[in-house]
Write an enzyme that holds these catalytic residues in place. Structure first.
Site, PDB file in Angstrom:
ATOM      1  CG  ASP A  35      -2.018   1.011   1.152  1.00  0.00           C
ATOM      2  OD1 ASP A  35      -2.292   1.513   0.043  1.00  0.00           O
ATOM      3  OD2 ASP A  35      -2.613   1.324   2.198  1.00  0.00           O
ATOM      4  CG  ASN A  83      -7.645  -2.111  -5.966  1.00  0.00           C
ATOM      5  OD1 ASN A  83      -6.740  -2.923  -5.838  1.00  0.00           O
ATOM      6  ND2 ASN A  83      -7.845  -1.147  -5.071  1.00  0.00           N
TER       7      ASN A  83
HETATM    8  C1  FPP Z   1      -1.545   0.350  -3.450  1.00  0.00           C
HETATM    9  O1  FPP Z   1      -1.209   1.659  -3.695  1.00  0.00           O
HETATM   10  C2  FPP Z   1      -1.147  -0.606  -4.440  1.00  0.00           C
HETATM   11  C3  FPP Z   1      -1.995  -1.173  -5.384  1.00  0.00           C
HETATM   12  C4  FPP Z   1      -3.325  -0.725  -5.748  1.00  0.00           C
HETATM   13  C5  FPP Z   1      -1.573  -2.367  -6.058  1.00  0.00           C
HETATM   14  C6  FPP Z   1      -0.676  -2.158  -7.217  1.00  0.00           C
HETATM   15  C7  FPP Z   1       0.569  -2.852  -6.953  1.00  0.00           C
HETATM   16  C8  FPP Z   1       1.638  -2.727  -7.699  1.00  0.00           C
HETATM   17  C9  FPP Z   1       1.669  -1.853  -8.887  1.00  0.00           C
HETATM   18  C10 FPP Z   1       2.807  -3.539  -7.363  1.00  0.00           C
HETATM   19  C11 FPP Z   1       3.084  -4.551  -8.459  1.00  0.00           C
HETATM   20  C12 FPP Z   1       2.820  -5.926  -8.135  1.00  0.00           C
HETATM   21  C13 FPP Z   1       3.231  -6.961  -8.919  1.00  0.00           C
HETATM   22  C14 FPP Z   1       2.858  -8.332  -8.560  1.00  0.00           C
HETATM   23  C15 FPP Z   1       4.039  -6.774 -10.127  1.00  0.00           C
HETATM   24  P1  FPP Z   1      -2.367   2.727  -3.613  1.00  0.00           P
HETATM   25  O2  FPP Z   1      -2.624   3.188  -5.010  1.00  0.00           O
HETATM   26  O3  FPP Z   1      -3.557   2.158  -2.919  1.00  0.00           O
HETATM   27  O4  FPP Z   1      -1.681   3.830  -2.741  1.00  0.00           O
HETATM   28  P2  FPP Z   1      -2.411   4.957  -1.873  1.00  0.00           P
HETATM   29  O5  FPP Z   1      -3.161   4.243  -0.781  1.00  0.00           O
HETATM   30  O6  FPP Z   1      -1.265   5.763  -1.355  1.00  0.00           O
HETATM   31  O7  FPP Z   1      -3.289   5.742  -2.801  1.00  0.00           O
END
Ligand code: FPP
Length: 274
Positions: A35, A83
């Site tokens: 996160d 998401n």
């Molecule tokens: C959270 O950040 C992360 C995600 C929504 C998942 C995306 C993950 C990646 C891109 C890592 C890659 C993984 C693999 C397996 C290649 P957020 O957008 O929720 O952050 P915030 O809470 O600060 O807005």
């Protein structure tokens, strides 16, 4: 074998942490809620997608390091059912990023003897993503090293719903009118059937939530929350989390090794840490 021998290319900070780690007491299964990509980007006045790109870089390093440390399993929460509520452009970017990651990293994943598995309602993912995932899973199916489980379009409650429906289907189909489910029945119908539960759950960016992740499986997991945002979650931060885990005494509801009659689940804890 010392932890420092597992990772030959460590820098000074990493080596100092590795020296304190006991490789026989690593978690078998590490699960991570990655996160903070958005906040990481925001702090740098960059678009959110720059945070996701940096997040992939961090994921790559943690995957490779976990394999070198010989963890049996690493589960990463990459995309939740919730998401889909994000702007379409961000969703499209995340899907593209995943495909790009698979295309670029598959040879390294394979070379490191890692087996890729995906959990979640993958039938609802875009066709191209599904195809790439299936191909990657087939390509690494015979690998015997670490299992890398990517939770994609995953929700813990949805997983339980799917498990209950699968059990009901079986009961109806086989006419099992007196059937009684137990914990094993449920475990065997989860997406993670046959896989061990997480020993350690890490969540980055300081949020004290489990966010619908592996609800059944984390029943006895140790939880480690760090303020570090996911793109900054380096090898050194991983070693700190492992060190913290190794200082804990897992009791599974029993009294642990410091007192009382350690029976049942307590013995399970002792056996795992032997
Ligand atoms: C959270 O950040 C992360 C995600 C929504 C998942 C995306 C993950 C990646 C891109 C890592 C890659 C993984 C693999 C397996 C290649 P957020 O957008 O929720 O952050 P915030 O809470 O600060 O807005």
């Amino acid at each position: 074998m010392k932890a420092t021998e597992l990772l030959k290319s460590a820098n000074k900070e990493e080596t100092a942490l590795l020296e304190k780690l006991e490789p026989t007491r690593f978690p078998q299964h590490l699960a991570i809620i990655m996160d903070g990509n958005g906040r990481w980007a925001q702090r740098r006045h960059l678009p959110r997608i720059a945070g996701h790109r940096a997040g992939v870089k961090a994921a790559r390093e943690i995957i490779e390091t976990s394999a070198r440390l010989k963890l049996s399993m690493l589960t990463l929460y990459a995309f939740s059912l919730e998401n889909w509520r994000r702007p379409q452009a961000e969703i499209d970017f995340l899907m593209r990023l995943l495909r790009e990651y698979l295309k670029k990293e598959l040879p390294t994943i394979h070379k490191n003897n890692i087996r890729l598995l995906v959990i979640g309602r993958s039938e609802q993912l875009p066709e191209a993503v599904r195809r790439d995932i299936e191909e990657a899973m087939r390509f690494t199916a015979q690998n015997t090293g670490m299992k890398l489980v990517v939770a994609l379009n995953y929700g813990g409650r949805a997983e339980l719903v799917d498990a209950f429906n699968a059990i009901l289907d079986r009961v109806r189909r086989d006419g099992l009118s007196g059937f009684q489910a137990d914990e094993q029945t449920i475990s065997q119908h989860l997406y993670t059937a046959g896989l061990p539960d997480p020993d350690l759950l890490i969540r980055t960016s300081g949020e004290m939530r489990v966010s619908n992740f592996l609800l059944w499986q984390i029943a006895y997991a140790e939880i480690y929350v760090t303020e570090t945002l996911w793109p900054d979650f380096s090898r050194a931060r991983l070693f700190e989390a492992l060190l913290d885990y190794q200082k804990r005494e897992r009791r599974y509801g029993g009294l642990g090794s410091s007192g009382g009659n350690s029976s049942g689940s307590g013995q399970r804890a002792a056996a795992r840490h032997a």
